[in-house]
Design a protein around this motif. Structure first.
Motif, PDB file in Angstrom:
ATOM      1  N   ALA B 119       8.279  -2.402  -4.888  1.00  0.00           N
ATOM      2  CA  ALA B 119       6.651  -2.764  -4.425  1.00  0.00           C
ATOM      3  C   ALA B 119       7.147  -2.468  -3.068  1.00  0.00           C
ATOM      4  N   ALA B 120       9.140  -3.258  -3.374  1.00  0.00           N
ATOM      5  CA  ALA B 120       9.830  -2.876  -1.626  1.00  0.00           C
ATOM      6  C   ALA B 120       9.223  -1.477  -0.749  1.00  0.00           C
ATOM      7  N   GLU B 121       9.932  -0.935  -2.065  1.00  0.00           N
ATOM      8  CA  GLU B 121      10.105   0.132  -1.938  1.00  0.00           C
ATOM      9  C   GLU B 121       9.169   1.239  -0.824  1.00  0.00           C
ATOM     10  N   TRP B 122       7.728   0.786  -2.083  1.00  0.00           N
ATOM     11  CA  TRP B 122       6.744   1.780  -2.089  1.00  0.00           C
ATOM     12  C   TRP B 122       5.815   1.085  -0.423  1.00  0.00           C
ATOM     13  N   LEU B 123       6.048  -0.450  -0.353  1.00  0.00           N
ATOM     14  CA  LEU B 123       5.368  -0.693   1.266  1.00  0.00           C
ATOM     15  C   LEU B 123       6.377  -0.322   1.982  1.00  0.00           C
ATOM     16  N   GLU B 124       7.454  -0.023   2.279  1.00  0.00           N
ATOM     17  CA  GLU B 124       8.066  -0.096   2.947  1.00  0.00           C
ATOM     18  C   GLU B 124       7.887   2.543   3.289  1.00  0.00           C
TER      19      GLU B 124
END
Lengths: 266, 361, 221
Positions: B119-124
């Motif tokens: 999720a963090a990767e996608w948000l970034e």
């Protein structure tokens, strides 16, 4: 003309005040006429402590049972279109309108020693449900579960199912959606249903005395103790009523605060 | 995320709705379904998602058959590798943005820590990481919709469906998000199907435009082609064109169904039923019969005048009736008002004449 | 119309007496409210609109007199206890001593009401340690539990066993071991139907009344 927030319409205020007075007056009278001096002695009496402990324990168990089986029932009634659903829904509501004593009699006829199901169990094992603490739990669950089911079913029916669809589109199966989307979003209604159920179980009298009987320490809950104390010691009855009132209030306040802090929409 | 192209034959009969649409989209292609409300576009999308049952037909994604009524195959929505973005973001209010985005990843088997990392990767990637710990209620409409898109993409779908994703946003947010969406759809590797009733969405986002009216495909093709040569009044209105039906004679004159004759430039051997498209901006109005070159001149009566942006749209009754875009100055000069008679002229070059061919598969 | 508050154990016989009284005094109807004597005494203290009070023990009548609800009372009948079992005798009960046997389910009235106090006295007198499964609110509730077959035995009055007929099986308690209770009756001081109330009390105490009471199994005053 007053600036800022307008006062509520006076007709509504008057009616609301009347309603509040009507509900509060008996409670205030109880507080005023309570034998405060003899309260500590009463609380020390083993029969009172037994009744209180029994009331709380059975109400908690009854509420737990009601939640574990009641929530799935509410889900099925709200989501699954099966033949006879409206009849089922009406039957679930029945214990709500049935006088509790009638409920107790019905329980005897079903689960008593000569009961439809209870008779079979007795013939088979020599054991019957009435007059046991378990019978108290059964009686309380019978009268209190409909409150939970009705509340949760109503909440489920009003629930925006598009959230459940969103969960499905993200790969969550029906149980996962229920567990991670629907129930958390319904938490306030769920809590309300549980609290209502607990309060009803705690105050149950008619079905308990009819089905479970009255035996101090085993089946004599607080409401029974109060009723029976009224026979020969009204002062004790008032004191016991006060104890029950304080305990109930404490439980209600405790639960409400917990859930209000997790208000989801702010 | 490997998947194949979408090949769908959708037939849904439900109450008053009768949908019969064939859709195809290759990997990386954005197909936009455009049409008036009630045309059945959303139903088509829901059928692709598995939320609405097909009455007949088949849906295949590469080698995977998701739905085949005749063969009795139906993959439920939760097992389809399909992502859906709604008009309403439908973010789970009790979860943070990050947990919302992680939801699909977690539902497909990852544990909480792993799903949060993804999720963090996608948000970034989508430049939304500063919102990770925020609750949905604190997001603006545009932000919420972006998170909804991120959430759908993070689950790794092989087909992306978007149902009027920009409709609930205000005009300025819509413009900004349209550009963002275009960027994300370009990077997304699978086929996408987007439903909209906004022509601007269609023209900006579509690789291929499919016009659906009353449950049927009435026109399909590259957005530019559709906009220049609409086959239906709906599209014509949407892109702001005058559209006429008529019959082309061997000498090139088109006898219009509604009355009047128009002559286009160029010769064509094609005769028979044709459509004629005319931009309102190409219509000139005169107080008296104009001199000079225009081959199409006729008389009409003004029925309505409306301010559109910085131009004035004049509706004129005649043979044929026409919408003309003129300057405010022209309105003043001509003294235009309802009921006034005017002369209309159109250059032959400004007319698009084309056949209304059956929509390509 | 007169309202009579009477102990539960008087239910069947007083209903009969009420009919006989109305027949003998046309124009006067008798309305009853049956319950445990102690509850009724409490209600009278709270100002319940009764005209006559008949209780199942002198103690409860004394409560009413002390509270000022009744001025004078006279004993009109006596009653003794009896054991009731379901007709098929599931607990194999044949005597008082069987009630103390483990595994036998016994129901009694709660100690605060006359029949409950009587049962406790009965057990003490016989030197028995009996653990009841339920202490019911009044004697009719005990009878119901027996009739339903939920308990193996219940301690009720002889009059209750007689009134229940074939629904229960009765086991008499030897007079020497038995406990008796007296039934006083009196006019409620605050009654608005003093004359009619007094007439009813007189009727109950009359030979006609005593005949009906005897037929139901009550002993003489």
């Amino acid at each position: 003309m007053r600036r800022g927030r307008a006062l509520p319409p006076w007709s509504l205020t008057v009616l609301a005040a009347l309603a509040l007075l009507f509900l509060l007056l008996p409670l205030l009278a109880l507080l005023l006429r309570a034998p405060w001096a003899s309260l500590p002695r009463l609380l020390g009496e083993p029969s009172v402590r037994d009744a209180l402990r029994l009331s709380l324990v059975t109400a908690v168990i009854a509420t737990s049972v009601a939640t574990v089986v009641g929530v799935p029932l509410a889900w099925v009634l709200a989501r699954v279109d099966f033949p006879g659903r409206s009849l089922a829904r009406a039957l679930v509501t029945l214990p709500l309108v049935l006088p509790p004593v009638v409920g107790g009699v019905a329980l005897l006829l079903a689960l008593g020693r000569r009961g439809v199901v209870g008779g079979l169990i007795y013939d088979w094992t020599g054991w019957s449900l009435p007059f046991s603490t378990a019978a108290v739990v059964v009686a309380e669950t019978f009268v209190a579960m409909p409150f939970l089911v009705i509340t949760v079913e109503g909440a489920l029916r009003g629930f925006d199912q598009r959230y459940e669809e969103a969960g499905a589109m993200l790969g969550a199966g029906r149980l996962t959606v229920l567990r991670r989307v629907t129930l958390p979003m319904l938490a306030p209604s769920l809590a309300a249903g549980v609290v209502l159920c607990f309060a009803r179980a705690l105050g149950e009298f008619g079905a308990t005395i009819t089905f479970a009987g009255n035996a101090p320490g085993r089946t004599q809950t607080m409401p029974l103790a109060v009723y029976l104390a009224l026979e020969d010691d009204p002062q004790a009855a008032i004191a016991l009523s006060l104890v029950l009132l304080v305990v109930s209030l404490a439980v209600l306040l405790l639960l409400r605060d917990r859930w209000l802090r997790r208000d989801l929409l702010t | 995320m490997t998947g194949g192209a979408l090949a769908a034959q959708l037939q849904v009969e439900r109450g008053s709705l009768s949908l019969h649409v064939d859709l195809a989209a290759s990997a990386g292609e954005v197909v936009v379904l455009l049409g008036p409300n009630g045309a059945g576009k959303s139903t088509a999308l829901r059928a692709l998602a598995g939320l609405t049952a097909l009455t007949a037909g088949r849906i295949a994604l590469g080698d995977q058959v998701l739905d085949d009524v005749e063969a009795g195959v139906f993959v439920p929505p939760e097992r389809r590798p399909v992502g859906l973005v709604h008009q309403d973001p439908l973010l789970f209010p009790h979860l943070t943005v990050r947990d919302n985005v992680a939801f699909g990843v977690r539902a497909r088997g990852a544990d909480r820590a792993a799903s949060r990392r993804v999720a963090a990767e996608w948000l970034e990637r989508l430049r939304l990481d500063h919102l990770a710990a925020v609750r949905p209620a604190a997001l603006s409409g545009g932000q919420a919709q972006q998170v909804a898109l991120t959430r759908a993409l993070a689950a790794g779908p092989q087909l992306l469906l978007l149902d009027e994703p920009l409709a609930a946003l205000d005009a300025s947010t819509r413009a900004v998000l349209r550009t963002e969406l275009r960027e994300h759809l370009t990077t997304y590797g699978g086929p996408s199907v987007l439903v909209t009733h906004d022509p601007l969405d269609a023209l900006v986002l579509a690789d291929r435009l499919v016009v659906v009216e009353a449950g049927r495909v009435v026109q399909a093709g590259p957005p530019g082609d559709v906009a220049r040569r609409p086959h239906t009044d709906f599209v014509a209105r949407l892109v702001g064109l005058n559209l006429y039906r008529g019959t082309r004679a061997p000498d090139g004159a088109v006898a219009l169904d509604g009355g009047g004759v128009l002559r286009a430039a160029g010769t064509s051997s094609a005769t028979g039923p044709v459509l004629v498209a005319l931009r309102p901006g190409a219509v000139a109005l005169h107080a008296s019969h104009p001199e000079g070159s225009p081959r199409n001149v006729w008389r009409g009566t003004v029925t309505g005048i409306e301010l559109v942006g910085d131009r004035v749209r004049v509706a004129i009754d005649g043979a044929p009736s026409v919408l003309a875009d003129v300057t405010a100055a022209a309105v003043a000069d001509l003294g235009l008002q309802p009921g006034l008679g005017v002369w209309i002229s159109v250059k032959a070059n400004d007319l698009e004449v084309y056949r209304s061919a059956p929509p390509p598969p | 119309m007169i309202t009579v508050y009477a102990a539960s154990s008087l239910k069947d016989v007083f209903t009969l007496l009420g009919k006989e009284f109305s027949a003998a005094h046309p124009g006067t109807t008798v309305v009853f409210s049956f319950g445990s004597s102690s509850t009724l005494a409490q209600q009278l203290t709270q100002g319940a609109p009764a005209d006559v009070f008949a209780s199942a023990s002198k103690t409860t009548m004394q409560t009413a007199v002390t509270a000022g609800s009744v001025t004078t009372s006279r004993v009109f009948a006596t009653n003794v206890l009896e054991i009731a079992t379901p007709p098929d005798d599931p607990g194999h009960v044949s005597a008082l001593a069987d009630l103390a046997r483990s595994g036998v389910k016994v129901a009694v009235c709660q100690p605060a009401v006359p029949c409950g106090a009587g049962a406790a006295e009965l057990f003490t007198k016989a030197g028995l340690s009996v653990t009841s499964v339920s202490q019911e609110a009044d004697v009719k509730s005990v009878l119901t539990k027996v009739e339903l077959g939920e308990v193996d035995a219940g301690v009720v009055y002889v009059t209750d066993v007689k009134a229940a007929g074939a629904k229960v099986r009765g086991i008499e308690i030897p007079t020497a071991s038995n406990v008796s209770t007296s039934y006083p009756i009196g006019v409620v001081t605050a009654s608005t139907e003093q004359a009619a109330a007094a007439e009813f009390v007189a009727f109950v105490l009359s030979s006609a009344g005593r005949q009906t009471l005897a037929a139901a199994g009550f002993g003489g005053p």
